[in-house]
Design a protein around this motif. Structure first.
Motif, PDB file in Angstrom:
ATOM      1  N   HIS A   1       0.833  -1.201   0.000  1.00 50.63           N
ATOM      2  CA  HIS A   1       0.000   0.000   0.000  1.00 50.63           C
ATOM      3  C   HIS A   1       0.867   1.251   0.000  1.00 50.63           C
ATOM      4  CE1 HIS A   1      -3.807   2.081   1.844  1.00 50.63           C
ATOM      5  NE2 HIS A   1      -3.518   2.510   0.626  1.00 50.63           N
ATOM      6  N   ASN A   2       1.918   1.253   0.812  1.00 55.09           N
ATOM      7  CA  ASN A   2       2.820   2.400   0.878  1.00 55.09           C
ATOM      8  C   ASN A   2       3.449   2.686  -0.480  1.00 55.09           C
ATOM      9  OD1 ASN A   2       4.372   4.240   2.922  1.00 55.09           O
ATOM     10  ND2 ASN A   2       5.957   3.394   1.604  1.00 55.09           N
ATOM     11  N   GLU A   3       3.916   1.646  -1.148  1.00 56.45           N
ATOM     12  CA  GLU A   3       4.557   1.833  -2.454  1.00 56.45           C
ATOM     13  C   GLU A   3       3.542   2.221  -3.513  1.00 56.45           C
ATOM     14  OE1 GLU A   3       8.135   1.360  -3.041  1.00 56.45           O
ATOM     15  OE2 GLU A   3       7.858   1.749  -0.896  1.00 56.45           O
ATOM     16  N   TRP A   4       2.355   1.673  -3.457  1.00 61.59           N
ATOM     17  CA  TRP A   4       1.287   2.012  -4.399  1.00 61.59           C
ATOM     18  C   TRP A   4       0.886   3.481  -4.270  1.00 61.59           C
ATOM     19  CZ3 TRP A   4      -4.146   2.822  -3.306  1.00 61.59           C
ATOM     20  CH2 TRP A   4      -4.982   2.765  -4.436  1.00 61.59           C
TER      21      TRP A   4
ATOM     22  N   ASP B   1       8.753   3.615   4.082  1.00 61.70           N
ATOM     23  CA  ASP B   1       7.798   2.754   4.794  1.00 61.70           C
ATOM     24  C   ASP B   1       6.868   3.553   5.698  1.00 61.70           C
ATOM     25  OD1 ASP B   1       8.674   0.137   3.842  1.00 61.70           O
ATOM     26  OD2 ASP B   1      10.499   0.520   4.980  1.00 61.70           O
ATOM     27  N   TRP B   2       6.506   4.740   5.232  1.00 58.92           N
ATOM     28  CA  TRP B   2       5.729   5.660   6.076  1.00 58.92           C
ATOM     29  C   TRP B   2       4.417   5.049   6.527  1.00 58.92           C
ATOM     30  CZ3 TRP B   2       0.903   7.749   6.059  1.00 58.92           C
ATOM     31  CH2 TRP B   2       0.675   8.782   6.973  1.00 58.92           C
ATOM     32  N   LEU B   3       3.689   4.430   5.606  1.00 64.09           N
ATOM     33  CA  LEU B   3       2.379   3.907   5.964  1.00 64.09           C
ATOM     34  C   LEU B   3       2.492   2.812   7.020  1.00 64.09           C
ATOM     35  CD1 LEU B   3      -0.677   4.209   4.996  1.00 64.09           C
ATOM     36  CD2 LEU B   3      -0.285   2.017   3.897  1.00 64.09           C
ATOM     37  N   SER B   4       3.439   1.918   6.849  1.00 61.92           N
ATOM     38  CA  SER B   4       3.626   0.835   7.825  1.00 61.92           C
ATOM     39  C   SER B   4       3.909   1.403   9.209  1.00 61.92           C
ATOM     40  CB  SER B   4       4.767  -0.083   7.386  1.00 61.92           C
ATOM     41  OG  SER B   4       4.498  -0.666   6.130  1.00 61.92           O
ATOM     42  N   ARG B   5       4.796   2.400   9.255  1.00 65.49           N
ATOM     43  CA  ARG B   5       5.141   2.984  10.548  1.00 65.49           C
ATOM     44  C   ARG B   5       3.950   3.745  11.139  1.00 65.49           C
ATOM     45  NH1 ARG B   5       8.259   6.800   9.985  1.00 65.49           N
ATOM     46  NH2 ARG B   5       8.682   6.887   7.758  1.00 65.49           N
TER      47      ARG B   5
ATOM     48  N   ALA C   1       8.741  -8.078  -4.849  1.00 65.38           N
ATOM     49  CA  ALA C   1       9.668  -7.010  -4.488  1.00 65.38           C
ATOM     50  C   ALA C   1      11.087  -7.510  -4.708  1.00 65.38           C
ATOM     51  CB  ALA C   1       9.470  -6.587  -3.032  1.00 65.38           C
ATOM     52  N   ALA C   2      12.017  -6.563  -4.857  1.00 65.01           N
ATOM     53  CA  ALA C   2      13.433  -6.906  -4.998  1.00 65.01           C
ATOM     54  C   ALA C   2      14.259  -5.674  -4.689  1.00 65.01           C
ATOM     55  CB  ALA C   2      13.745  -7.395  -6.424  1.00 65.01           C
ATOM     56  N   ASP C   3      15.349  -5.872  -3.958  1.00 61.49           N
ATOM     57  CA  ASP C   3      16.286  -4.791  -3.649  1.00 61.49           C
ATOM     58  C   ASP C   3      15.601  -3.585  -3.013  1.00 61.49           C
ATOM     59  OD1 ASP C   3      18.387  -6.299  -4.789  1.00 61.49           O
ATOM     60  OD2 ASP C   3      17.805  -5.598  -6.792  1.00 61.49           O
ATOM     61  N   GLY C   4      14.656  -3.846  -2.114  1.00 60.17           N
ATOM     62  CA  GLY C   4      14.003  -2.761  -1.400  1.00 60.17           C
ATOM     63  C   GLY C   4      13.013  -1.969  -2.225  1.00 60.17           C
ATOM     64  N   ARG C   5      12.548  -2.549  -3.317  1.00 60.34           N
ATOM     65  CA  ARG C   5      11.539  -1.888  -4.152  1.00 60.34           C
ATOM     66  C   ARG C   5      10.441  -2.883  -4.498  1.00 60.34           C
ATOM     67  NH1 ARG C   5      13.821   1.324  -9.192  1.00 60.34           N
ATOM     68  NH2 ARG C   5      11.633   1.974  -9.139  1.00 60.34           N
ATOM     69  N   VAL C   6       9.201  -2.399  -4.503  1.00 53.34           N
ATOM     70  CA  VAL C   6       8.099  -3.244  -4.956  1.00 53.34           C
ATOM     71  C   VAL C   6       8.119  -3.289  -6.476  1.00 53.34           C
ATOM     72  CG1 VAL C   6       5.583  -3.470  -5.086  1.00 53.34           C
ATOM     73  CG2 VAL C   6       6.675  -2.848  -2.926  1.00 53.34           C
ATOM     74  N   LEU C   7       8.039  -4.488  -7.034  1.00 50.39           N
ATOM     75  CA  LEU C   7       8.082  -4.673  -8.480  1.00 50.39           C
ATOM     76  C   LEU C   7       6.719  -4.385  -9.115  1.00 50.39           C
ATOM     77  CD1 LEU C   7      10.147  -7.991  -8.520  1.00 50.39           C
ATOM     78  CD2 LEU C   7      10.982  -5.659  -8.977  1.00 50.39           C
ATOM     79  N   PRO C   8       6.698  -4.191 -10.435  1.00 46.67           N
ATOM     80  CA  PRO C   8       5.407  -3.951 -11.101  1.00 46.67           C
ATOM     81  C   PRO C   8       4.351  -5.002 -10.786  1.00 46.67           C
ATOM     82  CG  PRO C   8       7.194  -3.438 -12.599  1.00 46.67           C
ATOM     83  CD  PRO C   8       7.831  -4.019 -11.369  1.00 46.67           C
ATOM     84  N   ALA C   9       4.755  -6.265 -10.627  1.00 44.47           N
ATOM     85  CA  ALA C   9       3.774  -7.299 -10.304  1.00 44.47           C
ATOM     86  C   ALA C   9       3.098  -7.020  -8.970  1.00 44.47           C
ATOM     87  CB  ALA C   9       4.453  -8.668 -10.270  1.00 44.47           C
ATOM     88  N   GLY C  10       3.860  -6.507  -8.002  1.00 46.52           N
ATOM     89  CA  GLY C  10       3.281  -6.159  -6.711  1.00 46.52           C
ATOM     90  C   GLY C  10       2.341  -4.984  -6.799  1.00 46.52           C
TER      91      GLY C  10
ATOM     92  N   ARG D   1      -0.246  13.294   4.624  1.00 49.27           N
ATOM     93  CA  ARG D   1      -0.163  11.914   4.144  1.00 49.27           C
ATOM     94  C   ARG D   1      -1.252  11.026   4.755  1.00 49.27           C
ATOM     95  NH1 ARG D   1       6.100   9.819   3.668  1.00 49.27           N
ATOM     96  NH2 ARG D   1       6.628  10.982   1.779  1.00 49.27           N
ATOM     97  N   TYR D   2      -1.837  11.500   5.838  1.00 43.05           N
ATOM     98  CA  TYR D   2      -2.822  10.662   6.517  1.00 43.05           C
ATOM     99  C   TYR D   2      -4.128  10.596   5.737  1.00 43.05           C
ATOM    100  CZ  TYR D   2       0.089  10.160  10.653  1.00 43.05           C
ATOM    101  OH  TYR D   2       1.100   9.831  11.508  1.00 43.05           O
ATOM    102  N   GLN D   3      -4.860   9.529   5.981  1.00 42.14           N
ATOM    103  CA  GLN D   3      -6.151   9.264   5.351  1.00 42.14           C
ATOM    104  C   GLN D   3      -6.044   9.263   3.821  1.00 42.14           C
ATOM    105  OE1 GLN D   3      -9.389  10.505   7.874  1.00 42.14           O
ATOM    106  NE2 GLN D   3     -10.467  11.223   6.080  1.00 42.14           N
ATOM    107  N   PRO D   4      -5.159   8.446   3.275  1.00 43.92           N
ATOM    108  CA  PRO D   4      -4.989   8.430   1.819  1.00 43.92           C
ATOM    109  C   PRO D   4      -6.241   8.012   1.071  1.00 43.92           C
ATOM    110  CG  PRO D   4      -3.816   6.596   2.844  1.00 43.92           C
ATOM    111  CD  PRO D   4      -4.230   7.514   3.943  1.00 43.92           C
ATOM    112  N   ALA D   5      -7.141   7.241   1.704  1.00 44.94           N
ATOM    113  CA  ALA D   5      -8.366   6.827   1.017  1.00 44.94           C
ATOM    114  C   ALA D   5      -9.299   7.995   0.734  1.00 44.94           C
ATOM    115  CB  ALA D   5      -9.099   5.772   1.854  1.00 44.94           C
TER     116      ALA D   5
END
Length: 311
Positions: free
Chosen positions: A199-202, A208-212, A234-243, A295-299
């Motif tokens: 969700h954070n990367e999307w 990792d703001w959202l997780s924290r 994910a790979a190397d600390g990045r979410v891949l397009p598939a994610g 950043r809060y309440q992204p929905a």
């Protein structure tokens, strides 16, 4: 979710129209409810009930929202709250010790809701009072299957105040959508840490703001990244397009499968909901910006869909 008995059949064009109505109105539903999570009026009441000022906001949120499920215990609330910190939920139960105490926080929140709406977005009072009865008819017809937080919240006593009754009807729409969303997340095989990372990367948030912000520990966040990497998302600390495609698909399915309330309300009333609620919700979202941060309440915020090749 399949077509319900008695529900009219819609062609593809009509289906897409309902999905867009669902997507658009979800923002106002979220905003009408979510601003109270960080409202100083609510937090002050939680402190009066005994929570330390350093934790009154997040634990008061857990207590007030979780009150309908509190008799079932911490594990039930953890299951229903998706990516909200399990440790925070357990701490709330440790501090309050008995389910009845959760009701006090719910009552305190409701006082803050009524006071805050009149003060910060008075233009929403008439829409809530006037739309509330029709929304209650809708929520009474929504299926309970697989939606425990919605069902438990629906069973709570209904407020006598027309304003608060309207707000609670909107809150039930939010909980029905939330239960639906988490069912889709679970069906995708995602854990809470994985879902937060995706969700954070999307959202294109960093660090990792959202997780924290949802109380995940460093170890939980690392676990989320590691398991996404093992799954090829994910790979190397990045979410891949598939994610990112997976996260977008979950969002699209959430919009599709939560169009039912708006269909039951009817298209003219569903579109009127948008035009009546969006202006005062702009004020409430500004309130979130002031009390929590942008950043809060992204929905509640308009964002573009993820497409392959986006930055």
């Amino acid at each position: 979710m399949g077509q319900m008995e008695g529900e009219p059949h819609f062609g593809q064009e009509a289906e897409e129209r309902w999905h867009e109505i669902s997507r658009r109105n979800a923002r106002s539903v979220q905003t009408t409810v979510g601003w109270i999570f960080w409202d100083p009026g609510a937090v002050a009441r939680y402190e009066t009930l005994g929570l330390d000022s350093t934790v009154a906001g997040p634990l008061g949120y857990i207590a007030s929202r979780g009150a309908p499920l509190a008799p079932a215990g911490a594990q039930a609330v953890i299951a229903a709250f998706g990516t909200i910190s399990a440790a925070g939920i357990r701490l709330t139960f440790d501090l309050l010790t008995r389910p009845e105490a959760f009701r006090d926080f719910r009552d305190a929140r409701d006082e803050a809701v009524e006071e805050g709406l009149r003060r910060h977005a008075p233009q929403i009072v008439a829409p809530l009072c006037e739309t509330g009865p029709a929304l209650w008819e809708v929520v009474d017809r929504l299926p309970l299957l697989g939606r425990p937080l919605f069902g438990a919240t629906l069973a709570m006593p209904r407020p006598r105040s027309p304003l608060l009754a309207g707000w609670h009807a909107v809150n039930l729409l939010r909980e029905w959508r939330g239960d639906t969303h988490w069912a889709l997340v679970a069906a995708a095989g995602l854990t809470a840490p994985e879902a937060s990372v995706l969700h954070n990367e999307w959202l294109r948030y960093d660090d990792d703001w959202l997780s924290r912000s949802r109380g995940h520990s460093a170890d939980e966040i690392a676990e989320g990244w590691e398991s996404l990497t093992r799954k090829g998302l994910a790979a190397d600390g990045r979410v891949l397009p598939a994610g990112l495609r997976l996260r977008q698909r979950i969002e699209d399915l959430t919009d599709e499968r939560t169009a039912l309330p708006w269909r039951l309300l009817g298209e003219p009333a569903a579109r009127a909901f948008a035009t009546r609620f969006e202006p005062p919700c702009t004020l409430l979202l500004t309130r979130v910006d002031e009390t929590a941060g942008v950043r809060y309440q992204p929905a509640s915020r308009v964002r573009s869909r993820y497409e392959d090749g986006q930055a």
